[in-house]
Motif scaffolding. Sequence first.
Motif, PDB file in Angstrom:
ATOM      1  N   ARG A 135     -10.234   3.465  -4.765  1.00 19.54           N
ATOM      2  CA  ARG A 135     -10.941   4.731  -4.609  1.00 19.54           C
ATOM      3  C   ARG A 135     -12.254   4.537  -3.857  1.00 19.54           C
ATOM      4  O   ARG A 135     -12.925   3.533  -4.014  1.00 19.54           O
ATOM      5  N   ASP A 153      -1.929   2.604  -4.960  1.00 20.53           N
ATOM      6  CA  ASP A 153      -2.994   3.316  -4.255  1.00 20.53           C
ATOM      7  C   ASP A 153      -4.051   2.344  -3.754  1.00 20.53           C
ATOM      8  O   ASP A 153      -4.346   1.334  -4.397  1.00 20.53           O
ATOM      9  N   GLN A 168      -0.520   2.270 -14.275  1.00 19.13           N
ATOM     10  CA  GLN A 168       0.191   3.160 -13.361  1.00 19.13           C
ATOM     11  C   GLN A 168       1.674   3.191 -13.739  1.00 19.13           C
ATOM     12  O   GLN A 168       2.251   2.172 -14.105  1.00 19.13           O
ATOM     13  N   GLU A 171       0.843  -1.200   0.000  1.00 18.18           N
ATOM     14  CA  GLU A 171       0.000   0.000   0.000  1.00 18.18           C
ATOM     15  C   GLU A 171       0.874   1.245   0.000  1.00 18.18           C
ATOM     16  O   GLU A 171       1.865   1.333   0.713  1.00 18.18           O
ATOM     17  N   SER A 172       0.498   2.198  -0.836  1.00 23.12           N
ATOM     18  CA  SER A 172       1.281   3.417  -0.978  1.00 23.12           C
ATOM     19  C   SER A 172       1.312   4.194   0.336  1.00 23.12           C
ATOM     20  O   SER A 172       0.277   4.472   0.934  1.00 23.12           O
ATOM     21  N   GLU A 219      -6.574   0.202  -9.937  1.00 26.94           N
ATOM     22  CA  GLU A 219      -5.788   1.390  -9.619  1.00 26.94           C
ATOM     23  C   GLU A 219      -4.355   1.301 -10.141  1.00 26.94           C
ATOM     24  O   GLU A 219      -3.722   2.316 -10.407  1.00 26.94           O
ATOM     25  N   CYS A 220      -3.821   0.069 -10.274  1.00 27.95           N
ATOM     26  CA  CYS A 220      -2.419  -0.035 -10.671  1.00 27.95           C
ATOM     27  C   CYS A 220      -2.262  -0.378 -12.148  1.00 27.95           C
ATOM     28  O   CYS A 220      -1.138  -0.403 -12.649  1.00 27.95           O
ATOM     29  N   LYS A 247       4.621   7.251  -9.699  1.00 29.85           N
ATOM     30  CA  LYS A 247       4.989   6.730  -8.386  1.00 29.85           C
ATOM     31  C   LYS A 247       6.464   6.352  -8.393  1.00 29.85           C
ATOM     32  O   LYS A 247       6.922   5.630  -9.272  1.00 29.85           O
ATOM     33  N   GLY A 278      -0.237   7.718  -0.054  1.00 30.89           N
ATOM     34  CA  GLY A 278      -1.640   7.801  -0.426  1.00 30.89           C
ATOM     35  C   GLY A 278      -1.800   7.993  -1.918  1.00 30.89           C
ATOM     36  O   GLY A 278      -0.853   7.891  -2.690  1.00 30.89           O
ATOM     37  N   ALA A 279      -3.016   8.271  -2.352  1.00 30.39           N
ATOM     38  CA  ALA A 279      -3.283   8.466  -3.774  1.00 30.39           C
ATOM     39  C   ALA A 279      -2.526   9.689  -4.277  1.00 30.39           C
ATOM     40  O   ALA A 279      -2.587  10.754  -3.696  1.00 30.39           O
ATOM     41  N   VAL A 280      -1.798   9.507  -5.380  1.00 26.62           N
ATOM     42  CA  VAL A 280      -0.998  10.621  -5.899  1.00 26.62           C
ATOM     43  C   VAL A 280      -1.724  11.369  -7.001  1.00 26.62           C
ATOM     44  O   VAL A 280      -1.255  12.394  -7.470  1.00 26.62           O
TER      45      VAL A 280
END
Length: 579
Positions: free
Chosen positions: A174, A171, A461, A108-109, A457-458, A120, A112-114
């Motif tokens: 969402r 991330d 990315q 997990e980042s 999410e990835c 990243k 947080g969400a960038v």
Amino acid sequence: MAPHHRLPRLAVSYGRTRILRLTVLGCIACTTLVMIMQLGRMWSRGRDGHHHHHPLQAGSPAWKTTEEGLVPVKSREELGREMLEYVRGLPGLKGEVAVLSKRVKVVESKEGAVGEGRIKRVGRGFLEGHGFARVDLTPPGVGEGQGDHGEVSIKQEARLPAPGVVEVPVDVAREEKGDPGEVLFGIASDYERVSRDDFGVVRDWAGFLTNHSAERERKEKRRSNGAGLLLALSKATEAEVVEVKARLWQAGIDGTVFAVEERAGEESDRYKGGVYAQLFQKLLMSRFGKGEVGGGKTRRWFAVVDEKVFIPDLRRLVWELDTRFEEGGEWFVGLPTGKEDWRESGDGKRITYGGGAVAMSPSVLDTVGQLMCFQAGGKGGNDEAKADSNWGETLYKCLEQERYLKMQVLVGGGGYLPGEGNQGQQTSGRPLVMHSGSKSFTTPGKGHLVSNACSEECYLQRFLFADSWALVNGHSITAYPRRIEVQTSSQKMTQQKGSQNEGGGLKVADKIVVHSTSVGEGQKIAWRGGKIKTWRLVDAEMRDDDKEVWQAYVNEKGIGSKEEEKSDVDSVIVLIWEL
């Protein structure tokens, strides 16, 4: 002689029984300490072989990261044989090939969400001192590398590098996600195209019409995420319709298939227009609970897309639609993906007809069902061929001319925003809609498989490693020269309306309204001097009982643009994503 007379003089001086016991206990303690030290050295070597990527050695185990730490999963020989056979099965590779493999662990980042369009950073290098190994892909039984029974020799397998381990920050999912169950898709095709490549397009559709193992139990059957599919097959037999239905069911897709009625005369009552005219009629029937899809479920959006359209994150697309267009309104939304989806209109401005993907609110679908100009032979003068090959343009013109309805154009990440002359711009972030077979994304369905390991999410990315290697997940891996920098650009354009933007550089037709989902800062990697080297995704599949996703990125010998370094040998990078 007394028993104590048999003991040495030193033992007698300290007490016969006591010193004997101490001696025995000391021997036991020393032996235990030696064993502990040996186990420690073995564990240290196992960790060093895993993290520092020592070459494969016969008999030594492969390691996998778990919550309990590193655990052996397969012998080196087993892993080497499996990796070699996988690489041998990739298209276009033969003879000597350079191979590098990495086991990827998702964390997990911490930051947080960038945000969309942001890169990243990974604190460690991608290679970490681990280079490629060259192997001969000559099949067993042909030339060297053959064992006594026609199998690949242990020596050949031992030339493969041990999979290194790399951690990538992803991330968390969402919170602002839409409901896929709000959408019913309509697609028109034929049996030949759907069945090509062992029904490869069905596997692509499953990428956005079903759930993912990252969000479900591993042994649970793949099933619908709530979205529905209505598939129109032209010139299909009853047996072909049944087979396609079975394929959809096996893939977990909630869908129904129907054969398009054949034209039996220009005045026949059975003929209700071309393929797309019949598809819209079936969608309208489903809206009022007369269709087979979704059991009469209420839909907020009805989307008609080309068969090669791919949606990398349907929840996000639904969220974008729901938040921009209030429920109950008349909404006709186009979803173009690139510059080729735009053309020049009669007044010199730019226009699009949706790029092969449009979404409609229920009221607009009702309107389409009443448009005579959308049906072959109607007052619009369109014939069947024109209506089916240019269905987006025909639909747009009918709605605009008969209902004066403007198209809302939603441009997602990576999409194209037109500008004056040829001064358009690409938006940053992950796309809302993609086309398989396009120049940028040849196999989006295969690339999207990584979502099973790290969620949508990835997918796509961008990860930048400390040694200037970059991964666009599910798309490409690039080795940059050391002299790179991350450049940031601000994107303030959120909505554009026709001629109001002539002074702002964006010229679009007055009949459309353009919305961009890319807001804030976008980033790109720039370098000075030197050439890059790029490996592009050619294959991805679920392996090891659906516990891993394997991705293969290939750099072909002698292939590259003017900015790319040309290799003297084909090379492959295999990423093994752990679920």
